[in-house]
Design a protein around this motif. Structure first.
Motif, PDB file in Angstrom:
ATOM      1  N   HIS A 124       0.826  -1.205   0.000  1.00  0.00           N
ATOM      2  CA  HIS A 124       0.000   0.000   0.000  1.00  0.00           C
ATOM      3  C   HIS A 124       0.866   1.262   0.000  1.00  0.00           C
ATOM      4  N   ALA A 125       0.341   2.308  -0.603  1.00  0.00           N
ATOM      5  CA  ALA A 125       1.025   3.605  -0.647  1.00  0.00           C
ATOM      6  C   ALA A 125      -0.023   4.706  -0.484  1.00  0.00           C
ATOM      7  N   HIS A 126       0.447   5.935  -0.335  1.00  0.00           N
ATOM      8  CA  HIS A 126      -0.460   7.069  -0.197  1.00  0.00           C
ATOM      9  C   HIS A 126      -1.376   7.141  -1.410  1.00  0.00           C
ATOM     10  N   PRO A 127      -2.643   7.345  -1.280  1.00  0.00           N
ATOM     11  CA  PRO A 127      -3.378   7.692  -0.067  1.00  0.00           C
ATOM     12  C   PRO A 127      -4.014   6.489   0.639  1.00  0.00           C
ATOM     13  N   MET A 128      -3.702   5.272   0.214  1.00  0.00           N
ATOM     14  CA  MET A 128      -4.369   4.103   0.805  1.00  0.00           C
ATOM     15  C   MET A 128      -3.551   3.363   1.855  1.00  0.00           C
ATOM     16  N   LEU A 129      -2.381   3.855   2.221  1.00  0.00           N
ATOM     17  CA  LEU A 129      -1.678   3.275   3.355  1.00  0.00           C
ATOM     18  C   LEU A 129      -2.267   3.915   4.603  1.00  0.00           C
ATOM     19  N   LEU A 130      -2.990   3.129   5.391  1.00  0.00           N
ATOM     20  CA  LEU A 130      -3.771   3.654   6.501  1.00  0.00           C
ATOM     21  C   LEU A 130      -3.245   3.193   7.858  1.00  0.00           C
ATOM     22  N   VAL A 131      -1.945   2.937   7.936  1.00  0.00           N
ATOM     23  CA  VAL A 131      -1.277   2.626   9.202  1.00  0.00           C
ATOM     24  C   VAL A 131      -0.090   3.568   9.319  1.00  0.00           C
TER      25      VAL A 131
ATOM     26  N   VAL B 138      -6.315  10.006  12.331  1.00  0.00           N
ATOM     27  CA  VAL B 138      -7.319  10.495  11.388  1.00  0.00           C
ATOM     28  C   VAL B 138      -7.202  12.014  11.363  1.00  0.00           C
ATOM     29  N   THR B 139      -6.998  12.573  10.170  1.00  0.00           N
ATOM     30  CA  THR B 139      -6.840  14.021  10.039  1.00  0.00           C
ATOM     31  C   THR B 139      -7.878  14.592   9.078  1.00  0.00           C
ATOM     32  N   GLY B 140      -8.075  15.879   9.158  1.00  0.00           N
ATOM     33  CA  GLY B 140      -9.009  16.551   8.252  1.00  0.00           C
ATOM     34  C   GLY B 140      -8.531  16.592   6.823  1.00  0.00           C
ATOM     35  N   SER B 141      -7.270  16.206   6.582  1.00  0.00           N
ATOM     36  CA  SER B 141      -6.748  16.214   5.212  1.00  0.00           C
ATOM     37  C   SER B 141      -6.889  14.859   4.523  1.00  0.00           C
ATOM     38  N   GLU B 142      -7.637  13.930   5.125  1.00  0.00           N
ATOM     39  CA  GLU B 142      -7.881  12.630   4.482  1.00  0.00           C
ATOM     40  C   GLU B 142      -8.634  12.855   3.165  1.00  0.00           C
ATOM     41  N   PRO B 143      -8.326  12.078   2.127  1.00  0.00           N
ATOM     42  CA  PRO B 143      -9.038  12.238   0.855  1.00  0.00           C
ATOM     43  C   PRO B 143     -10.559  12.099   0.973  1.00  0.00           C
TER      44      PRO B 143
ATOM     45  N   ALA C 193     -20.876  14.710   8.916  1.00  0.00           N
ATOM     46  CA  ALA C 193     -20.267  14.502   7.600  1.00  0.00           C
ATOM     47  C   ALA C 193     -18.787  14.150   7.721  1.00  0.00           C
ATOM     48  N   PHE C 194     -18.179  14.471   8.866  1.00  0.00           N
ATOM     49  CA  PHE C 194     -16.762  14.213   9.078  1.00  0.00           C
ATOM     50  C   PHE C 194     -16.490  12.884   9.785  1.00  0.00           C
ATOM     51  N   ALA C 195     -17.520  12.077   9.968  1.00  0.00           N
ATOM     52  CA  ALA C 195     -17.310  10.747  10.554  1.00  0.00           C
ATOM     53  C   ALA C 195     -16.449   9.927   9.591  1.00  0.00           C
ATOM     54  N   TYR C 196     -15.399   9.323  10.122  1.00  0.00           N
ATOM     55  CA  TYR C 196     -14.498   8.514   9.299  1.00  0.00           C
ATOM     56  C   TYR C 196     -15.276   7.313   8.775  1.00  0.00           C
ATOM     57  N   PRO C 197     -15.228   7.038   7.470  1.00  0.00           N
ATOM     58  CA  PRO C 197     -16.011   5.930   6.920  1.00  0.00           C
ATOM     59  C   PRO C 197     -15.630   4.582   7.543  1.00  0.00           C
ATOM     60  N   PRO C 198     -16.628   3.785   7.954  1.00  0.00           N
ATOM     61  CA  PRO C 198     -16.334   2.461   8.511  1.00  0.00           C
ATOM     62  C   PRO C 198     -15.520   1.581   7.568  1.00  0.00           C
ATOM     63  N   SER C 199     -15.701   1.739   6.261  1.00  0.00           N
ATOM     64  CA  SER C 199     -14.915   0.940   5.310  1.00  0.00           C
ATOM     65  C   SER C 199     -13.429   1.263   5.418  1.00  0.00           C
ATOM     66  N   LEU C 200     -13.080   2.536   5.650  1.00  0.00           N
ATOM     67  CA  LEU C 200     -11.677   2.909   5.809  1.00  0.00           C
ATOM     68  C   LEU C 200     -11.140   2.471   7.170  1.00  0.00           C
TER      69      LEU C 200
ATOM     70  N   ARG D  85     -18.894   3.485  18.023  1.00  0.00           N
ATOM     71  CA  ARG D  85     -18.988   4.943  17.954  1.00  0.00           C
ATOM     72  C   ARG D  85     -18.238   5.445  16.733  1.00  0.00           C
ATOM     73  N   GLU D  86     -18.557   6.659  16.330  1.00  0.00           N
ATOM     74  CA  GLU D  86     -17.914   7.249  15.165  1.00  0.00           C
ATOM     75  C   GLU D  86     -16.533   7.794  15.532  1.00  0.00           C
ATOM     76  N   VAL D  87     -15.705   7.920  14.498  1.00  0.00           N
ATOM     77  CA  VAL D  87     -14.345   8.439  14.619  1.00  0.00           C
ATOM     78  C   VAL D  87     -14.280   9.717  13.782  1.00  0.00           C
ATOM     79  N   PHE D  88     -13.575  10.729  14.308  1.00  0.00           N
ATOM     80  CA  PHE D  88     -13.520  12.029  13.637  1.00  0.00           C
ATOM     81  C   PHE D  88     -12.078  12.510  13.510  1.00  0.00           C
ATOM     82  N   PRO D  89     -11.843  13.479  12.611  1.00  0.00           N
ATOM     83  CA  PRO D  89     -10.506  14.072  12.535  1.00  0.00           C
ATOM     84  C   PRO D  89     -10.046  14.528  13.928  1.00  0.00           C
TER      85      PRO D  89
END
Length: 158
Positions: A13-20, A38-43, A56-63, A102-106
């Motif tokens: 994996h590489a940016h933007p899909m490397l999520l560790v 988790v940052t506000g600059s996530e794609p 709207a800023f809840a981190y998607p469960p798929s990610l 629970r939801e995750v946010f920036p």
């Protein structure tokens, strides 16, 4: 443990899909604990309009699930590499018994705990949890990942 640059050498994996971002605990072959800030600059937030509601800023469960699965891939690929068995890319194939608490946010930092329950040929069965601080965010009862030969993958094909 492992930092971001080290992780890029373990999984494909590489940016933007490397999520560790970092590995903070490691029990070879059995268990890994990883961090993802988790940052506000996530794609995933790029198209949000100014004034979008907090929800709207809840981190998607798929990610969140992808980030958790990448922790498992790191644990697994280190084992594969040590045994000289590399020959493909890890793919999260299925998951069951997932509960999102629970939801995750920036601004939140995810701490993923992944346990390998069973290695079986070119697949692995894992389970675990994700936390923000001491708060349980998600539980993954069962996930299976498989190794697929690189020639079977069509990265970026239209």
């Amino acid at each position: 443990m492992l930092e971001y640059a080290d992780i890029r050498g373990v999984i494909p994996h590489a940016h933007p899909m490397l999520l560790v971002d970092r590995v903070v605990e490691w029990e070879p072959y059995d268990r890994i604990v990883t961090l993802k800030a988790v940052t506000g600059s996530e794609p995933c937030y790029a198209g949000l309009a100014p004034g979008a509601p907090r929800r709207a800023f809840a981190y998607p469960p798929s990610l969140l699930m992808e980030s958790w699965g990448q922790g498992g891939a790191i644990l697994w690929m280190r084992r594969v590499d040590e045994r000289g068995e590399r020959g493909g890319a890890p793919i999260l194939a299925a998951s069951r018994d997932m509960t999102f608490h629970r939801e995750v946010f920036p601004g939140d930092t995810l701490r993923h705990v992944v346990r390998v329950d069973q290695y079986s040929g070119s697949s692995v069965i894992m389970s675990g949890e994700s936390y923000v601080g001491d708060d349980l965010v998600a539980e993954i009862g069962y996930a299976i990942a498989v190794l697929r030969p690189a020639e079977e993958l069509t990265w970026g094909a239209a």
